[in-house]
Write a protein that holds these residues in place. Sequence first.
Motif, PDB file in Angstrom:
ATOM      1  N   ALA A 104       0.824  -1.208   0.000  1.00  0.00           N
ATOM      2  CA  ALA A 104       0.000   0.000   0.000  1.00  0.00           C
ATOM      3  C   ALA A 104       0.855   1.254   0.000  1.00  0.00           C
ATOM      4  O   ALA A 104       0.527   2.247  -0.668  1.00  0.00           O
ATOM      5  N   ALA A 105       1.965   1.216   0.737  1.00  0.00           N
ATOM      6  CA  ALA A 105       2.844   2.389   0.776  1.00  0.00           C
ATOM      7  C   ALA A 105       3.475   2.651  -0.583  1.00  0.00           C
ATOM      8  O   ALA A 105       3.531   3.799  -1.047  1.00  0.00           O
ATOM      9  N   LEU A 106       3.936   1.602  -1.248  1.00  0.00           N
ATOM     10  CA  LEU A 106       4.530   1.786  -2.576  1.00  0.00           C
ATOM     11  C   LEU A 106       3.495   2.273  -3.579  1.00  0.00           C
ATOM     12  O   LEU A 106       3.785   3.122  -4.434  1.00  0.00           O
ATOM     13  N   ASP A 107       2.279   1.743  -3.502  1.00  0.00           N
ATOM     14  CA  ASP A 107       1.213   2.188  -4.402  1.00  0.00           C
ATOM     15  C   ASP A 107       0.903   3.672  -4.197  1.00  0.00           C
ATOM     16  O   ASP A 107       0.498   4.367  -5.136  1.00  0.00           O
ATOM     17  N   ALA A 108       1.073   4.154  -2.977  1.00  0.00           N
ATOM     18  CA  ALA A 108       0.733   5.542  -2.667  1.00  0.00           C
ATOM     19  C   ALA A 108       1.755   6.539  -3.193  1.00  0.00           C
ATOM     20  O   ALA A 108       1.447   7.726  -3.307  1.00  0.00           O
ATOM     21  N   VAL A 109       2.971   6.060  -3.536  1.00  0.00           N
ATOM     22  CA  VAL A 109       4.016   7.018  -3.928  1.00  0.00           C
ATOM     23  C   VAL A 109       4.592   6.770  -5.316  1.00  0.00           C
ATOM     24  O   VAL A 109       5.197   7.685  -5.900  1.00  0.00           O
ATOM     25  N   ARG A 110       4.430   5.565  -5.850  1.00  0.00           N
ATOM     26  CA  ARG A 110       5.138   5.218  -7.091  1.00  0.00           C
ATOM     27  C   ARG A 110       4.838   6.180  -8.222  1.00  0.00           C
ATOM     28  O   ARG A 110       5.713   6.487  -9.045  1.00  0.00           O
ATOM     29  N   PHE A 111       3.631   6.702  -8.297  1.00  0.00           N
ATOM     30  CA  PHE A 111       3.236   7.566  -9.416  1.00  0.00           C
ATOM     31  C   PHE A 111       4.064   8.839  -9.487  1.00  0.00           C
ATOM     32  O   PHE A 111       4.169   9.473 -10.539  1.00  0.00           O
ATOM     33  N   ALA A 112       4.672   9.258  -8.379  1.00  0.00           N
ATOM     34  CA  ALA A 112       5.384  10.536  -8.325  1.00  0.00           C
ATOM     35  C   ALA A 112       6.865  10.416  -8.632  1.00  0.00           C
ATOM     36  O   ALA A 112       7.579  11.421  -8.614  1.00  0.00           O
ATOM     37  N   ALA A 113       7.367   9.212  -8.914  1.00  0.00           N
ATOM     38  CA  ALA A 113       8.795   9.047  -9.193  1.00  0.00           C
ATOM     39  C   ALA A 113       9.170   9.757 -10.486  1.00  0.00           C
ATOM     40  O   ALA A 113       8.408   9.786 -11.459  1.00  0.00           O
ATOM     41  N   ALA A 142       9.989   2.778  11.977  1.00  0.00           N
ATOM     42  CA  ALA A 142       9.164   3.270  10.869  1.00  0.00           C
ATOM     43  C   ALA A 142       9.958   3.279   9.571  1.00  0.00           C
ATOM     44  O   ALA A 142      11.164   3.556   9.554  1.00  0.00           O
ATOM     45  N   LEU A 143       9.268   2.937   8.498  1.00  0.00           N
ATOM     46  CA  LEU A 143       9.805   3.086   7.147  1.00  0.00           C
ATOM     47  C   LEU A 143       8.917   4.074   6.404  1.00  0.00           C
ATOM     48  O   LEU A 143       7.701   3.881   6.314  1.00  0.00           O
ATOM     49  N   ARG A 144       9.526   5.129   5.891  1.00  0.00           N
ATOM     50  CA  ARG A 144       8.806   6.074   5.028  1.00  0.00           C
ATOM     51  C   ARG A 144       9.329   5.912   3.614  1.00  0.00           C
ATOM     52  O   ARG A 144      10.540   5.853   3.399  1.00  0.00           O
ATOM     53  N   VAL A 145       8.417   5.823   2.668  1.00  0.00           N
ATOM     54  CA  VAL A 145       8.800   5.774   1.257  1.00  0.00           C
ATOM     55  C   VAL A 145       8.361   7.086   0.623  1.00  0.00           C
ATOM     56  O   VAL A 145       7.269   7.598   0.887  1.00  0.00           O
ATOM     57  N   VAL A 146       9.230   7.637  -0.222  1.00  0.00           N
ATOM     58  CA  VAL A 146       9.029   8.979  -0.759  1.00  0.00           C
ATOM     59  C   VAL A 146       9.427   8.985  -2.229  1.00  0.00           C
ATOM     60  O   VAL A 146      10.418   8.348  -2.615  1.00  0.00           O
ATOM     61  N   ALA A 147       8.668   9.705  -3.039  1.00  0.00           N
ATOM     62  CA  ALA A 147       9.014   9.879  -4.451  1.00  0.00           C
ATOM     63  C   ALA A 147       8.640  11.290  -4.877  1.00  0.00           C
ATOM     64  O   ALA A 147       7.653  11.859  -4.396  1.00  0.00           O
ATOM     65  N   THR A 148       9.442  11.851  -5.768  1.00  0.00           N
ATOM     66  CA  THR A 148       9.130  13.181  -6.304  1.00  0.00           C
ATOM     67  C   THR A 148       9.760  13.345  -7.680  1.00  0.00           C
ATOM     68  O   THR A 148      10.830  12.784  -7.952  1.00  0.00           O
ATOM     69  N   ASP A 149       9.081  14.079  -8.543  1.00  0.00           N
ATOM     70  CA  ASP A 149       9.648  14.453  -9.835  1.00  0.00           C
ATOM     71  C   ASP A 149       9.747  15.976  -9.967  1.00  0.00           C
ATOM     72  O   ASP A 149       9.818  16.493 -11.065  1.00  0.00           O
ATOM     73  N   GLY A 188       0.075   9.788   7.709  1.00  0.00           N
ATOM     74  CA  GLY A 188       1.396   9.452   7.201  1.00  0.00           C
ATOM     75  C   GLY A 188       1.451   9.274   5.702  1.00  0.00           C
ATOM     76  O   GLY A 188       2.541   9.136   5.142  1.00  0.00           O
ATOM     77  N   ALA A 189       0.302   9.249   5.035  1.00  0.00           N
ATOM     78  CA  ALA A 189       0.255   9.076   3.583  1.00  0.00           C
ATOM     79  C   ALA A 189      -0.383  10.303   2.947  1.00  0.00           C
ATOM     80  O   ALA A 189      -1.531  10.629   3.240  1.00  0.00           O
ATOM     81  N   PHE A 190       0.364  10.985   2.104  1.00  0.00           N
ATOM     82  CA  PHE A 190      -0.170  12.171   1.430  1.00  0.00           C
ATOM     83  C   PHE A 190       0.683  12.460   0.209  1.00  0.00           C
ATOM     84  O   PHE A 190       1.785  11.914   0.036  1.00  0.00           O
ATOM     85  N   SER A 191       0.167  13.318  -0.652  1.00  0.00           N
ATOM     86  CA  SER A 191       0.935  13.768  -1.810  1.00  0.00           C
ATOM     87  C   SER A 191       0.741  15.264  -1.986  1.00  0.00           C
ATOM     88  O   SER A 191      -0.251  15.845  -1.518  1.00  0.00           O
ATOM     89  N   LEU A 192       1.705  15.892  -2.639  1.00  0.00           N
ATOM     90  CA  LEU A 192       1.677  17.325  -2.905  1.00  0.00           C
ATOM     91  C   LEU A 192       1.797  17.550  -4.403  1.00  0.00           C
ATOM     92  O   LEU A 192       2.593  16.885  -5.080  1.00  0.00           O
ATOM     93  N   TYR A 248       7.489  18.203  -9.612  1.00  0.00           N
ATOM     94  CA  TYR A 248       6.163  18.777  -9.788  1.00  0.00           C
ATOM     95  C   TYR A 248       5.153  18.174  -8.806  1.00  0.00           C
ATOM     96  O   TYR A 248       4.084  18.731  -8.601  1.00  0.00           O
ATOM     97  N   ARG A 249       5.501  17.050  -8.233  1.00  0.00           N
ATOM     98  CA  ARG A 249       4.644  16.387  -7.252  1.00  0.00           C
ATOM     99  C   ARG A 249       5.540  15.584  -6.313  1.00  0.00           C
ATOM    100  O   ARG A 249       6.665  15.202  -6.675  1.00  0.00           O
ATOM    101  N   LEU A 250       5.033  15.335  -5.137  1.00  0.00           N
ATOM    102  CA  LEU A 250       5.782  14.594  -4.125  1.00  0.00           C
ATOM    103  C   LEU A 250       4.798  13.745  -3.354  1.00  0.00           C
ATOM    104  O   LEU A 250       3.700  14.206  -3.024  1.00  0.00           O
ATOM    105  N   ALA A 251       5.168  12.509  -3.065  1.00  0.00           N
ATOM    106  CA  ALA A 251       4.282  11.603  -2.330  1.00  0.00           C
ATOM    107  C   ALA A 251       5.061  10.929  -1.210  1.00  0.00           C
ATOM    108  O   ALA A 251       6.227  10.548  -1.387  1.00  0.00           O
ATOM    109  N   VAL A 252       4.398  10.792  -0.060  1.00  0.00           N
ATOM    110  CA  VAL A 252       5.007  10.193   1.128  1.00  0.00           C
ATOM    111  C   VAL A 252       4.030   9.177   1.701  1.00  0.00           C
ATOM    112  O   VAL A 252       2.819   9.430   1.759  1.00  0.00           O
TER     113      VAL A 252
END
Length: 381
Positions: free
Chosen positions: A136-145, A165-172, A369-373, A174-178
Motif C-alpha cells: 500500500a505504501a509503494l502504491d501511494a508514492v510510485r506515481f510521483a517518481a 518506521a519506514l517512510r517511502v518517498v518519491a518526487t519528480d 502518514g500518507a499524502f501527496s503534494l 512537480y509532485r511529491l508523495a510520502v
Amino acid sequence: MRSIGEMARDSGLGVSALRFYDRAGVLGPAWVDPASGYRWYAPEQLDEARLLARLRRAGMPLADIRLVLAGWSGEDADLVRGLLQAHLRRLEQGLAEARSEFSTIRELLDHRENPMTASPLTGTVHLSLPAPALAAALDAVRFAAGRDPELPMLGGVLFDIEGDALRVVATDRYRLAVARTDADGHAGSREQVVVPAPLVDAMRALLSGDESARFAVEGDRVTLEAGERQASGQRLAHDFPDYRRLVQLPPGRRVVVEVPALREALENGPVHVAEDREPGRSARDISVLTTVDDETVLVCGDGAPDEDTGTGTGNEDRDTGTGGLGYHVGVDRGFLLEALAAGDRDRLVLEFGPAPTAPLAIRRADDEGAFSLLMPVRLDD
C-alpha cells in the motif's frame, strides 16, 4: 465578436489571463454586456491577443507590452522593433548573469563534495515488514517518481528508515508523495536508500500475500524477499532531496471531497491547455480548482466559475473572487487524477495553501502518514 471563452481558446491566453490583462489596461474587451458583465472581443483583437501571448511567453514586462501593442495597432514598426531588441538584450544580459551565478554555485557544490568521488556505499539494513502495508505504501508514492535522465536521483523511491518506521518517498519536482509503514529489526541510526523505479516495480510484484516481507541493504545491494520469491538490484548512488523540508507547509484550507464525484468533474469538466516552458515537456491539461464556503471544491473553466466556461453557481463576483469563493489554483489534471487514485479512498482531504502559489496537498483522513503534494500551475499566462 468572440466571447472570453472563445478568445481564450483561439488566442492561447487563459480566461483568467484575459481578465488580468483587462484590469491591467493591456487588452480590454471591445464590449462588456452591462446586464451580464460578459466580455466580448472584436475580430481584430485576436491578432493582438496572440501577439500578447507570445510576448508574455518571452518574458516581456507589461509596461513594454503596452507600448508594443500600441505600436502594432498604429503600424509603428520602428517602435515595435526597438522594444523587441531592447528586451532581447535584457534577456541575453540576464542569461549571462545567470550563467555566472550558476558557475559560482557549481564551484561551491564541488567544494562541498570534496573529495570528488563518492565514498563506497557500506550501509547494512535488515527489516521485517508486513507485505500488505508495504504494498500500500509503494502504491501511494510510485506515481510521483521522476523520469528525467538529467536528475537520476529522482528516478526511484526513497526508503527512509528510522526507528520502527519506514517512510517511502518519491518526487519528480512537480509532485511529491510520502507514505509510512511500521518496520521491525532496525536498531541503528537513520538510513536512507534510493531504490530505482524498475526495482521498486519488481518488489511490488512480490507483495501479493499476507506474509511478512524482508528488506535488506548490503553495501550497494538492495533485496526484498517475500515467501520464496526475491527481487534484488543495485541502489542508486545518489542523495535524495531533504523531503522533510519540502513537506513543511503552512496550514491551509481543508476540504473533504468525494473522490468519484471529483474524478468525474475533472474528467468531464473544462480544462485549460498550457504550454510548458521547460524543454522536453509537452502541453498539459490544467484543471482550475476553487473552494466554496470551505465545503465544496469546484472545477472551473479557467480561473473563475462564471461566464461561459465554468461549472460554479454563477453567484460569485466575477473579478474579485468574493461570495464565499477561495482563490483559484491550477493543477495538472493528469497529476491530480493519479494522486486521487494513489490516495485509494472514496473520500480524501484536499488542503489548499494560504496562497495560489502553495502546493495542493491530497491527504487521507484516516492516515496522516500518507499524502501527496502537487505544485500549482500559474494561471496568469
